[in-house]
Enzyme design. Structure first.
Site: not given
Ligand code: E4P
Length: 214
Positions: A84
């Protein structure tokens, strides 16, 4: 639509996998910190062992060479690791480098269709628009997902759209209606997908009626 779980919690992943419809996992540094993980590599390996599907593991470096180096290291942890990378210019350059080496990338922290177009042009396997965070600042998160899907269709990009930052089952519904490839959800949202008060009420009635008959 593929279902990913958005967590670093091993118990949650195990339970979700037990239901039989878990296709992958997404993590990020905040989710690992929430689980008080000290050895991130070991933890990512443990997650990878729980699911045969892709497991996104995020880099901490912010420069291109650092991200590429960290990405290579993460990719060696298990065959199903997806690296990522944040959607920044150095992140896009690192994406191109890793892609050339056969390493799959998930472009994360995506908040605009132009960012998603750049991710696809840089060879990202996945792009993650954060719908919940956009909704929270008064914009239309799912509208962004629709734009990205339309652009990818126009140019036949193979990059898969992961609807991320999901807050409730309606986000999942909208993702499926839009034709998103993947929706990644916290465990709390997955648990709500099968719930309906009329199902509970109906089941209680069936059991009571049969009990009266006994
Ligand atoms: C995606 O891969 C992220 O880990 C995630 O959806 C972040 O979302 P949040 O806004 O709940 O932190």
């Amino acid at each position: 639509m593929k279902f990913f779980i958005d967590t670093a919690g091993l118990a949650e992943i195990r339970e979700a996998a037990g239901y039989g419809f878990l296709d992958g996992v997404t993590t990020n540094p905040s989710l690992l910190a929430r689980e008080k993980v000290r050895d991130a590599d070991r933890h990512i390996r443990a997650i990878c062992a729980l699911t045969p599907g892709p497991v996104s593991a995020e880099v901490l470096a912010t420069d291109t060479e650092g991200m590429a180096e960290e990405g290579r290291r993460l990719a060696k942890l298990a065959p199903n690791v997806v690296v990522k990378l944040p959607l920044t210019m150095p992140g896009l350059a690192a994406c191109r480098i890793l892609r050339a080496e056969g390493i799959a990338v998930n472009a994360t922290l995506v908040f605009s269709a132009m960012q998603a177009l750049l991710a696809a042009k840089s060879g990202a396997a996945y792009v993650s628009p954060f719908v919940g965070r956009l909704d929270e600042i008064g914009t239309d998160g799912m509208g962004l997902v629709e734009e990205i899907l339309a652009i990818y269709k126009n140019y036949s990009f193979k990059t898969e759209v992961i609807v991320a930052s999901v807050r409730h089952p309606r986000h999942v519904l909208r993702a499926a209606l839009a034709g998103a490839h993947v929706c990644t959800m916290p465990f709390a949202v997955i648990s709500k997908l099968a719930a309906h008060p009329l199902t509970d009420k109906g089941l209680a009635t069936f059991l009571t009626d049969w009990g009266k008959n006994a």
